[in-house]
Design a protein around this motif. Sequence first.
Motif, PDB file in Angstrom:
ATOM      1  N   MET A   1       0.922  -1.038  -0.280  1.00  0.00           N
ATOM      2  CA  MET A   1       0.111   0.365   0.199  1.00  0.00           C
ATOM      3  C   MET A   1       1.191   1.309  -0.118  1.00  0.00           C
ATOM      4  O   MET A   1       1.217   1.425   0.767  1.00  0.00           O
ATOM      5  N   ASN A   2       1.653   2.552  -1.203  1.00  0.00           N
ATOM      6  CA  ASN A   2       1.884   2.943  -1.031  1.00  0.00           C
ATOM      7  C   ASN A   2       0.572   4.240  -1.127  1.00  0.00           C
ATOM      8  O   ASN A   2      -0.131   4.631  -1.819  1.00  0.00           O
ATOM      9  N   ILE A   3       1.136   5.048  -0.176  1.00  0.00           N
ATOM     10  CA  ILE A   3       0.870   6.637   0.048  1.00  0.00           C
ATOM     11  C   ILE A   3       1.452   7.431  -0.750  1.00  0.00           C
ATOM     12  O   ILE A   3       2.637   7.979   0.123  1.00  0.00           O
ATOM     13  N   ARG A   4       0.808   8.714  -2.028  1.00  0.00           N
ATOM     14  CA  ARG A   4       2.051   9.586  -2.337  1.00  0.00           C
ATOM     15  C   ARG A   4       1.707  11.116  -1.308  1.00  0.00           C
ATOM     16  O   ARG A   4      -0.023  11.245  -1.598  1.00  0.00           O
ATOM     17  N   TRP A   5       2.585  11.442  -1.109  1.00  0.00           N
ATOM     18  CA  TRP A   5       1.799  13.029  -0.560  1.00  0.00           C
ATOM     19  C   TRP A   5       3.097  13.549  -0.336  1.00  0.00           C
ATOM     20  O   TRP A   5       4.166  13.069  -0.053  1.00  0.00           O
ATOM     21  N   GLY A   6       3.375  14.658  -0.193  1.00  0.00           N
ATOM     22  CA  GLY A   6       3.969  15.975  -0.653  1.00  0.00           C
ATOM     23  C   GLY A   6       5.700  15.563  -1.194  1.00  0.00           C
ATOM     24  O   GLY A   6       6.210  15.726  -0.832  1.00  0.00           O
ATOM     25  N   GLY A   7       5.204  15.314  -2.569  1.00  0.00           N
ATOM     26  CA  GLY A   7       6.414  14.333  -2.678  1.00  0.00           C
ATOM     27  C   GLY A   7       6.810  13.081  -2.503  1.00  0.00           C
ATOM     28  O   GLY A   7       8.048  12.760  -2.914  1.00  0.00           O
ATOM     29  N   SER A   8       6.871  12.491  -1.312  1.00  0.00           N
ATOM     30  CA  SER A   8       7.293  11.563  -0.908  1.00  0.00           C
ATOM     31  C   SER A   8       5.980  10.573  -0.555  1.00  0.00           C
ATOM     32  O   SER A   8       4.983  11.240  -1.086  1.00  0.00           O
ATOM     33  N   VAL A   9       7.023   8.681  -0.938  1.00  0.00           N
ATOM     34  CA  VAL A   9       6.388   7.472  -1.044  1.00  0.00           C
ATOM     35  C   VAL A   9       5.858   7.006   0.540  1.00  0.00           C
ATOM     36  O   VAL A   9       7.105   6.708   1.198  1.00  0.00           O
ATOM     37  N   TRP A  10       4.321   7.248   0.740  1.00  0.00           N
ATOM     38  CA  TRP A  10       5.193   5.998   2.129  1.00  0.00           C
ATOM     39  C   TRP A  10       4.059   5.085   2.298  1.00  0.00           C
ATOM     40  O   TRP A  10       2.978   4.674   1.058  1.00  0.00           O
ATOM     41  N   GLU A  11       5.171   3.918   3.158  1.00  0.00           N
ATOM     42  CA  GLU A  11       4.338   2.751   2.950  1.00  0.00           C
ATOM     43  C   GLU A  11       4.364   2.421   4.338  1.00  0.00           C
ATOM     44  O   GLU A  11       4.624   1.866   5.277  1.00  0.00           O
ATOM     45  N   LEU A  12       2.706   1.237   4.533  1.00  0.00           N
ATOM     46  CA  LEU A  12       2.976   0.622   5.120  1.00  0.00           C
ATOM     47  C   LEU A  12       4.125  -0.689   5.244  1.00  0.00           C
ATOM     48  O   LEU A  12       4.120  -2.199   4.449  1.00  0.00           O
ATOM     49  N   MET A  13       4.497  -0.844   6.194  1.00  0.00           N
ATOM     50  CA  MET A  13       5.897  -1.931   6.764  1.00  0.00           C
ATOM     51  C   MET A  13       5.555  -2.474   8.503  1.00  0.00           C
ATOM     52  O   MET A  13       5.545  -1.479   9.076  1.00  0.00           O
ATOM     53  N   LEU A  14       6.192  -3.427   8.115  1.00  0.00           N
ATOM     54  CA  LEU A  14       6.309  -4.281   9.598  1.00  0.00           C
ATOM     55  C   LEU A  14       8.099  -4.212  10.077  1.00  0.00           C
ATOM     56  O   LEU A  14       9.115  -4.756   9.292  1.00  0.00           O
ATOM     57  N   VAL A  15       8.319  -3.271  11.260  1.00  0.00           N
ATOM     58  CA  VAL A  15      10.091  -3.659  11.404  1.00  0.00           C
ATOM     59  C   VAL A  15       9.986  -5.055  12.076  1.00  0.00           C
ATOM     60  O   VAL A  15       9.681  -5.109  13.260  1.00  0.00           O
ATOM     61  N   LYS A  16      11.409  -6.083  11.858  1.00  0.00           N
ATOM     62  CA  LYS A  16      11.737  -6.875  12.563  1.00  0.00           C
ATOM     63  C   LYS A  16      12.941  -6.306  13.201  1.00  0.00           C
ATOM     64  O   LYS A  16      13.813  -6.050  12.076  1.00  0.00           O
ATOM     65  N   ARG A  17      13.093  -6.846  14.141  1.00  0.00           N
ATOM     66  CA  ARG A  17      14.840  -5.719  14.885  1.00  0.00           C
ATOM     67  C   ARG A  17      14.908  -7.035  16.303  1.00  0.00           C
ATOM     68  O   ARG A  17      13.825  -7.631  17.090  1.00  0.00           O
ATOM     69  N   ALA A  18      16.060  -7.474  16.549  1.00  0.00           N
ATOM     70  CA  ALA A  18      16.397  -8.007  18.222  1.00  0.00           C
ATOM     71  C   ALA A  18      16.055  -7.179  19.471  1.00  0.00           C
ATOM     72  O   ALA A  18      15.542  -5.934  19.277  1.00  0.00           O
ATOM     73  N   ALA A  19      15.221  -8.468  20.346  1.00  0.00           N
ATOM     74  CA  ALA A  19      15.313  -7.683  21.427  1.00  0.00           C
ATOM     75  C   ALA A  19      16.441  -6.594  21.949  1.00  0.00           C
ATOM     76  O   ALA A  19      17.923  -6.950  22.067  1.00  0.00           O
ATOM     77  N   GLY A  20      16.277  -5.839  22.481  1.00  0.00           N
ATOM     78  CA  GLY A  20      16.724  -5.298  23.734  1.00  0.00           C
ATOM     79  C   GLY A  20      17.715  -3.938  22.690  1.00  0.00           C
ATOM     80  O   GLY A  20      18.605  -2.848  23.142  1.00  0.00           O
ATOM     81  N   THR A  21      16.983  -3.703  20.915  1.00  0.00           N
ATOM     82  CA  THR A  21      17.682  -2.889  20.231  1.00  0.00           C
ATOM     83  C   THR A  21      16.641  -2.063  19.922  1.00  0.00           C
ATOM     84  O   THR A  21      15.621  -2.229  20.509  1.00  0.00           O
ATOM     85  N   ALA A  22      16.679  -0.513  18.939  1.00  0.00           N
ATOM     86  CA  ALA A  22      16.144   0.521  18.962  1.00  0.00           C
ATOM     87  C   ALA A  22      16.435   1.195  17.209  1.00  0.00           C
ATOM     88  O   ALA A  22      17.502   0.894  16.948  1.00  0.00           O
ATOM     89  N   LEU A  23      15.410   0.926  16.904  1.00  0.00           N
ATOM     90  CA  LEU A  23      15.786   2.257  15.626  1.00  0.00           C
ATOM     91  C   LEU A  23      16.239   3.688  15.809  1.00  0.00           C
ATOM     92  O   LEU A  23      15.866   4.071  16.649  1.00  0.00           O
ATOM     93  N   SER A  24      16.891   3.262  14.569  1.00  0.00           N
ATOM     94  CA  SER A  24      17.646   5.428  14.952  1.00  0.00           C
ATOM     95  C   SER A  24      17.078   6.527  14.401  1.00  0.00           C
ATOM     96  O   SER A  24      16.014   6.096  13.965  1.00  0.00           O
ATOM     97  N   ASN A  25      17.124   7.769  15.630  1.00  0.00           N
ATOM     98  CA  ASN A  25      16.131   8.484  14.663  1.00  0.00           C
ATOM     99  C   ASN A  25      16.968   9.217  13.363  1.00  0.00           C
ATOM    100  O   ASN A  25      18.105   9.452  13.150  1.00  0.00           O
ATOM    101  N   SER A  26      15.902   9.140  12.743  1.00  0.00           N
ATOM    102  CA  SER A  26      16.515   9.673  11.355  1.00  0.00           C
ATOM    103  C   SER A  26      16.509  11.354  11.049  1.00  0.00           C
ATOM    104  O   SER A  26      16.238  12.334  12.261  1.00  0.00           O
ATOM    105  N   ALA A  27      17.199  12.546  10.237  1.00  0.00           N
ATOM    106  CA  ALA A  27      17.694  13.562  10.307  1.00  0.00           C
ATOM    107  C   ALA A  27      15.936  14.320  10.049  1.00  0.00           C
ATOM    108  O   ALA A  27      15.397  15.444  10.143  1.00  0.00           O
TER     109      ALA A  27
END
Length: 118
Positions: A1-27
């Motif tokens: 499912m892609n949503i286009r808004w303001g020149g960007s494309v948004w997609e619904l995704m699930l994140v699989k990560r190891a326990a005890g970790t976190a995603l990095s903050n993006s700029a």
Amino acid sequence: MNIRWGGSVWELMLVKRAAGTALSNSASGGYSTLLRDGARNLVGHADLLDGRRVVAGLVAVSVVATSALTIVTMQATPHLKTKFRPAAEDTAAEAAEATSDTPIEEPEALQGRRLRAV
């Protein structure tokens, strides 16, 4: 499912990560797929999975649960009606007695001469 808004494309995704970790903050204010530990050290990348399958699965589970709840409710309704009917009839009988033709006495302040419409 892609949503286009303001020149960007948004997609619904699930994140699989190891326990005890976190995603990095993006700029850009979101998150990146870089994984960091509690001390903010880079430890790897997260896996991104297609979110459409999960949404379809949740919709299917919701439909099944709603259908089951509807069937249970439809089967239980007649039993509940017969269980609570005597209490409702008693309440109706008490209400009928309360509104019988017994005259109500007016307070003394309201007795005497009254205005009439002409």
